[in-house]
Design an enzyme around this catalytic site. Sequence first.
Site, PDB file in Angstrom:
ATOM      1  N   HIS A   1      38.809  54.777  62.105  1.00  0.00           N
ATOM      2  CA  HIS A   1      38.750  55.897  63.031  1.00  0.00           C
ATOM      3  C   HIS A   1      37.445  56.664  62.808  1.00  0.00           C
ATOM      4  O   HIS A   1      36.856  56.604  61.729  1.00  0.00           O
ATOM      5  CB  HIS A   1      39.930  56.850  62.790  1.00  0.00           C
ATOM      6  CG  HIS A   1      41.251  56.244  63.138  1.00  0.00           C
ATOM      7  ND1 HIS A   1      42.332  57.007  63.513  1.00  0.00           N
ATOM      8  CD2 HIS A   1      41.682  54.956  63.160  1.00  0.00           C
ATOM      9  CE1 HIS A   1      43.370  56.226  63.756  1.00  0.00           C
ATOM     10  NE2 HIS A   1      42.997  54.978  63.541  1.00  0.00           N
ATOM     11  N   SER A   2      37.016  57.371  63.807  1.00  0.00           N
ATOM     12  CA  SER A   2      35.836  58.207  63.665  1.00  0.00           C
ATOM     13  C   SER A   2      36.170  59.414  62.787  1.00  0.00           C
ATOM     14  O   SER A   2      37.198  60.071  62.959  1.00  0.00           O
ATOM     15  CB  SER A   2      35.356  58.687  65.033  1.00  0.00           C
ATOM     16  OG  SER A   2      34.317  59.626  64.878  1.00  0.00           O
TER      17      SER A   2
END
Length: 224
Positions: free
Chosen positions: A87-88
């Site tokens: 995930h960012s």
Amino acid sequence: MNKVNFNTLYPIEEFKNTVSLKVLVEESDVKNVIVGDYSYYSDFDDPTKFLEKNVMYNFGMSGTQLKIGKFCALAHGVKFIMADANHSTKGVSTFPFAVFGKEWSDKLPIGEYPFKKYKDIEVGNDVWIGYGATIMPNVKIGDGAIIGSNSTVTSDVPDYAVMGGNPAKVIRYRYTKDEIHLLKGLKWWNWDRVYLDEAVEILVKGTVEDLLFYATKKGLIKTS
């Protein structure tokens, strides 16, 4: 004489629990998994599901590859976590809003998320990965390495290292630095099949010096 054939899906006659990974990949539509000759995966259930069940989160968004060298032995349950699982973490939230589409994706498409850049997962030649081990993104496993059962590999593995634990650490090295240097120079996994067939006993029971003597006698030493 019947010869071992890794150009077929099941290289062990009348045994369906081990597959030639190169053949399995070549018969699939997966383009970012690359496997060398003679590498195999064994599974108590169905080894043909390797690309679906063992190469995890392979959605293609990260642009990374899984590269497996020659003569690698992968035990039941080995998993590769591809970089697409990440995930960012640049903003306040790690939640993947765009994955759920509609107004969230319209606002900021997944392709515009500031994901961390990852390297390919690389597995060298003559690597043995034990039962249930997990290989994380960005990891390079050196030639001749052994990964212990149920280990989680989060960092690069040196050539001919034995790694184990969670996270995996170097337990020991299989050979001295000089011997590792010799093996890296010999690159026996690239020899023609006739030499491999002749050298099987040395490869299984011999020393580095035995292999060096054989290679010298056969003119297999590469000089620059």
